[in-house]
Every structure is written in structure tokens, then in C-alpha cells.
Design a protein around this motif. Structure first.
Motif, PDB file in Angstrom:
ATOM      1  N   MET A  11      91.150 -16.011 -13.254  1.00 28.12           N
ATOM      2  CA  MET A  11      90.082 -16.944 -12.880  1.00 28.12           C
ATOM      3  C   MET A  11      89.873 -17.965 -13.982  1.00 28.12           C
ATOM      4  N   SER A  12      89.714 -19.218 -13.607  1.00 24.31           N
ATOM      5  CA  SER A  12      89.557 -20.245 -14.639  1.00 24.31           C
ATOM      6  C   SER A  12      88.175 -20.161 -15.271  1.00 24.31           C
ATOM      7  N   LYS A  13      88.079 -20.729 -16.455  1.00 28.31           N
ATOM      8  CA  LYS A  13      86.831 -20.673 -17.211  1.00 28.31           C
ATOM      9  C   LYS A  13      85.684 -21.368 -16.471  1.00 28.31           C
ATOM     10  N   SER A  14      86.019 -22.459 -15.775  1.00 30.00           N
ATOM     11  CA  SER A  14      84.938 -23.194 -15.114  1.00 30.00           C
ATOM     12  C   SER A  14      84.369 -22.418 -13.926  1.00 30.00           C
ATOM     13  N   VAL A  15      85.225 -21.611 -13.264  1.00 29.44           N
ATOM     14  CA  VAL A  15      84.730 -20.784 -12.154  1.00 29.44           C
ATOM     15  C   VAL A  15      83.799 -19.701 -12.696  1.00 29.44           C
ATOM     16  N   VAL A  16      84.214 -19.078 -13.813  1.00 32.34           N
ATOM     17  CA  VAL A  16      83.385 -18.051 -14.446  1.00 32.34           C
ATOM     18  C   VAL A  16      82.037 -18.662 -14.827  1.00 32.34           C
ATOM     19  N   LYS A  17      82.087 -19.894 -15.373  1.00 35.08           N
ATOM     20  CA  LYS A  17      80.859 -20.551 -15.814  1.00 35.08           C
ATOM     21  C   LYS A  17      79.927 -20.827 -14.638  1.00 35.08           C
ATOM     22  N   LEU A  18      80.481 -21.401 -13.574  1.00 32.74           N
ATOM     23  CA  LEU A  18      79.630 -21.720 -12.422  1.00 32.74           C
ATOM     24  C   LEU A  18      79.072 -20.454 -11.778  1.00 32.74           C
ATOM     25  N   ALA A  19      79.897 -19.405 -11.710  1.00 32.44           N
ATOM     26  CA  ALA A  19      79.420 -18.143 -11.126  1.00 32.44           C
ATOM     27  C   ALA A  19      78.299 -17.554 -11.989  1.00 32.44           C
ATOM     28  N   SER A  20      78.455 -17.615 -13.322  1.00 32.90           N
ATOM     29  CA  SER A  20      77.380 -17.081 -14.185  1.00 32.90           C
ATOM     30  C   SER A  20      76.117 -17.903 -14.032  1.00 32.90           C
ATOM     31  N   LEU A  21      76.260 -19.227 -13.962  1.00 38.00           N
ATOM     32  CA  LEU A  21      75.088 -20.086 -13.817  1.00 38.00           C
ATOM     33  C   LEU A  21      74.374 -19.798 -12.504  1.00 38.00           C
ATOM     34  N   TYR A  22      75.172 -19.597 -11.453  1.00 37.51           N
ATOM     35  CA  TYR A  22      74.574 -19.253 -10.154  1.00 37.51           C
ATOM     36  C   TYR A  22      73.777 -17.955 -10.283  1.00 37.51           C
ATOM     37  N   ALA A  23      74.384 -16.942 -10.925  1.00 35.54           N
ATOM     38  CA  ALA A  23      73.720 -15.639 -11.079  1.00 35.54           C
ATOM     39  C   ALA A  23      72.439 -15.775 -11.904  1.00 35.54           C
ATOM     40  N   ILE A  24      72.476 -16.596 -12.946  1.00 29.47           N
ATOM     41  CA  ILE A  24      71.286 -16.807 -13.782  1.00 29.47           C
ATOM     42  C   ILE A  24      70.167 -17.453 -12.956  1.00 29.47           C
ATOM     43  N   GLY A  25      70.541 -18.454 -12.159  1.00 32.52           N
ATOM     44  CA  GLY A  25      69.562 -19.105 -11.285  1.00 32.52           C
ATOM     45  C   GLY A  25      68.963 -18.107 -10.301  1.00 32.52           C
ATOM     46  N   LEU A  26      69.810 -17.212  -9.812  1.00 30.28           N
ATOM     47  CA  LEU A  26      69.369 -16.192  -8.843  1.00 30.28           C
ATOM     48  C   LEU A  26      68.350 -15.247  -9.481  1.00 30.28           C
ATOM     49  N   VAL A  27      68.629 -14.798 -10.710  1.00 24.49           N
ATOM     50  CA  VAL A  27      67.703 -13.904 -11.415  1.00 24.49           C
ATOM     51  C   VAL A  27      66.365 -14.619 -11.638  1.00 24.49           C
ATOM     52  N   PHE A  28      66.447 -15.907 -12.053  1.00 28.53           N
ATOM     53  CA  PHE A  28      65.232 -16.706 -12.249  1.00 28.53           C
ATOM     54  C   PHE A  28      64.449 -16.803 -10.930  1.00 28.53           C
ATOM     55  N   GLY A  29      65.167 -17.129  -9.860  1.00 29.36           N
ATOM     56  CA  GLY A  29      64.524 -17.295  -8.548  1.00 29.36           C
ATOM     57  C   GLY A  29      63.909 -16.002  -8.035  1.00 29.36           C
ATOM     58  N   LEU A  30      64.574 -14.883  -8.298  1.00 29.38           N
ATOM     59  CA  LEU A  30      64.027 -13.585  -7.906  1.00 29.38           C
ATOM     60  C   LEU A  30      62.785 -13.281  -8.735  1.00 29.38           C
ATOM     61  N   GLY A  31      62.861 -13.579 -10.037  1.00 33.34           N
ATOM     62  CA  GLY A  31      61.710 -13.364 -10.918  1.00 33.34           C
ATOM     63  C   GLY A  31      60.505 -14.172 -10.470  1.00 33.34           C
ATOM     64  N   ILE A  32      60.737 -15.441 -10.140  1.00 37.19           N
ATOM     65  CA  ILE A  32      59.646 -16.302  -9.656  1.00 37.19           C
ATOM     66  C   ILE A  32      59.062 -15.725  -8.366  1.00 37.19           C
ATOM     67  N   SER A  33      59.944 -15.288  -7.458  1.00 37.18           N
ATOM     68  CA  SER A  33      59.484 -14.743  -6.177  1.00 37.18           C
ATOM     69  C   SER A  33      58.622 -13.497  -6.379  1.00 37.18           C
ATOM     70  N   MET A  34      59.037 -12.605  -7.295  1.00 35.22           N
ATOM     71  CA  MET A  34      58.292 -11.367  -7.546  1.00 35.22           C
ATOM     72  C   MET A  34      56.968 -11.637  -8.245  1.00 35.22           C
ATOM     73  N   SER A  35      56.996 -12.629  -9.158  1.00 31.90           N
ATOM     74  CA  SER A  35      55.869 -12.823 -10.069  1.00 31.90           C
ATOM     75  C   SER A  35      54.620 -13.397  -9.404  1.00 31.90           C
ATOM     76  N   GLY A  36      54.806 -14.160  -8.320  1.00 29.79           N
ATOM     77  CA  GLY A  36      53.686 -14.835  -7.681  1.00 29.79           C
ATOM     78  C   GLY A  36      53.574 -16.302  -8.086  1.00 29.79           C
ATOM     79  N   MET A  37      54.492 -16.757  -8.963  1.00 31.79           N
ATOM     80  CA  MET A  37      54.450 -18.148  -9.411  1.00 31.79           C
ATOM     81  C   MET A  37      54.803 -19.133  -8.296  1.00 31.79           C
ATOM     82  N   ALA A  38      55.393 -18.630  -7.203  1.00 33.01           N
ATOM     83  CA  ALA A  38      55.727 -19.504  -6.076  1.00 33.01           C
ATOM     84  C   ALA A  38      54.548 -19.627  -5.110  1.00 33.01           C
TER      85      ALA A  38
END
Lengths: 145, 150
Positions: free
Chosen positions: B1-28
């Protein structure tokens, strides 16, 4: 409108927000600031600068779906004010976060965690601004109670 | 897998964790966020736990990460270079607070909430983007008039 006090869910959600901020720094060396990520997405400096922001935003947008998968429901969203006021608030937030160079995630979480004096001043300023506004809206103007 | 795919996949996962955290926290949820500031009304202190959890995890996490020579998939840490505390910072932040107090959404709370497809969130984010564009245009105009005077 009353809302339920949710210390555990809020603490866990906060910890996840923090984990995402730490991971973003570890992987690409950037601050997890929603304002900065969005501003660079709608007005990108270059195509490579756009792609990483698009990937994070796509992840953020699927957050509620992950929440649905875990709990069987979408996060609660109740807006206690009218749509025109909501839009007005949105424009004001956009102006403020651009001049203030950050919001709750950038200054409030990442900057505070770095003990940045600039972010501490910014966070205190917007918290005071919000508290006064909520007081005036609810207890002086009687809006959105 | 190329480095840029790994990077985009990690960024997506980080955004997902953030979005889940926001959803759980009540900040939305504007009703919940506004109640945190309504000490003299329907006070809900939950937001303190969101900020507390997020800042503590980030504080210790950053301590470890920033000890390394650089991030995993980029050459260097990209930390804010500005340290100035001025009227622009304080005024801008106060204005943000006014908007947040009216709408109840902040940018980090609203972006993940877009994923619910609720029209209120779409209205807020569209207005937020308009505000960002107006501010950028104003900043450009004032910078220009400053160079013209100089």
C-alpha cells in the motif's frame, strides 16, 4: 429546555476527542482545529492541502453513523432557537473564529493542552462571550428558553 | 500500500474517532451546550466533563508525541507560529462566543453533526462558511489598505 446531565458519556466523548487530537499530531503533526480544517477545505491552498482535510472531514461526518452502530440511535440534536437566528449565529461564529484564529477544538482543547497563553486567552474570551450571550438571550430577551 | 493511501486512511479514522467523540459527548446538541452556560437557568454541567476529558488526554498525549523528532507520515510538526495576544485574538474570540451563545453549535460540534443530515446543522454550517468567507475578504481588504498606506 432541560437536558440530562451525562458525566460519563461526556467524559468518554471528551477522551475520544482528545485521542483524535493526539493521533493527528502523531501522524501528520497538525493541530485538531475544526475551524482551520474547514477554512482550508473551503478555500484550499493547494490540492494536496485539500485532500488531507477532506479525509478528516469525511471521517467526522461518519462519526454519527459509528454512534448509531454502537447505540442504535443518532446523537440528540435539539435547537432551541429559530432558523434565522441559527443562521445569524453561524455567520457570527464564522467571523469570530477567523479573526480569533480558532475555536473550541483548536484553542479550547489543543491550545489549552499545550498551555499556550494565546489559546488560554482566546478560550477565556469566547467562554465569557458565550456566557454573557446566553444570559442576555435567555434571561433578558427571553429567547430560546 | 502506498504511503498516501495509509495517510488518507489514518486521517479518515482520526476524523471518525473525533466525530464519534463529539456524538457521545453532547457537543453536537445545541440545547445541551447552551445549558452549560445557563447557570441561572437549566444548568447542565456535562460540557465541563467533555473539556476536561479532552484537555487531559491531549495534554499527556502531546507530551509523549512532541518528544519525538517528528510525526510518522510528515517531515515535521506543524505547530502554530503566532504567539501574539492582541485585540484581534480577543475580539475575534468574543465574537465567536456571541455566535456560539446564539446558535449553540461550535464548528467542531457541527461538522460531525452534518452526518445526521439534519437541516438545522446544514443551515448552521452553510452560515458558518459564509462567515468565514466574509472574514477572509475583510482581512484581505484591510491588509491591502495597510500596504497602500505604507
Amino acid at each position: 429546555m432541560e437536558t440530562e446531565f451525562t458525566p460519563f458519556a461526556s467524559l468518554a466523548g471528551g477522551a475520544l476527542i482528545g485521542a483524535a487530537a493526539v493521533a493527528l499530531m502523531a501522524v501528520v503533526g497538525r493541530i485538531m482545529g475544526a475551524t482551520g480544517i474547514l477554512a482550508g477545505f473551503v478555500q484550499p491552498a493547494s490540492s494536496s492541502d485539500w485532500t488531507w482535510r477532506a479525509a478528516i472531514l469525511a471521517g467526522m461526518l461518519t462519526g454519527p453513523l459509528a454512534f448509531f452502530a454502537l447505540t442504535g440511535g443518532f446523537p440528540e440534536i435539539s435547537v432551541p432557537i429559530s432558523t434565522p437566528l441559527l443562521a445569524l449565529g453561524g455567520v457570527i461564529v464564522g467571523l469570530g473564529v477567523t479573526y480569533g484564529a480558532g475555536c473550541t477544538s483548536g484553542h479550547g482543547v489543543c491550545g489549552m493542552a499545550r498551555l499556550s497563553p494565546r489559546s488560554i486567552v482566546a478560550t477565556l474570551s469566547f467562554m465569557v462571550g458565550t456566557a454573557i450571550t446566553v444570559y442576555v438571550m435567555r434571561h433578558v430577551l427571553g429567547l430560546g428558553v | 500500500m502506498s504511503k498516501s493511501v495509509v495517510k488518507l486512511a489514518s486521517l479518515y479514522a482520526i476524523g471518525l474517532v473525533f466525530g464519534l467523540g463529539i456524538s457521545m459527548s453532547g457537543m453536537a446538541n445545541p440545547a445541551k451546550v447552551l445549558n452549560f452556560f445557563d447557570v441561572f437557568g437549566t444548568w447542565d454541567p456535562s460540557l465541563m466533563f467533555v473539556m476536561g476529558g479532552a484537555v487531559v488526554v491531549t495534554f499527556f498525549g502531546y507530551k509523549r508525541v512532541l518528544r519525538r523528532p517528528g510525526p510518522l507520515l510528515e517531515t515535521r510538526f506543524n505547530l502554530p507560529a503566532t504567539h501574539q495576544i492582541d485585540a484581534r485574538l480577543i475580539g475575534g474570540s468574543l465574537v465567536f462566543g456571541i455566535g456560539w451563545g446564539i446558535a449553540g453549535f461550535c464548528p467542531g460540534g457541527a461538522l460531525p453533526a452534518l452526518g445526521t443530515g439534519r437541516y438545522e446543522v446544514i443551515v448552521f454550517v452553510a452560515a458558518l462558511v459564509v462567515g468565514i468567507f466574509i472574514a477572509k475578504a475583510l482581512q484581505k481588504a484591510t491588509a491591502k489598505s495597510k500596504t497602500a498606506r505604507a
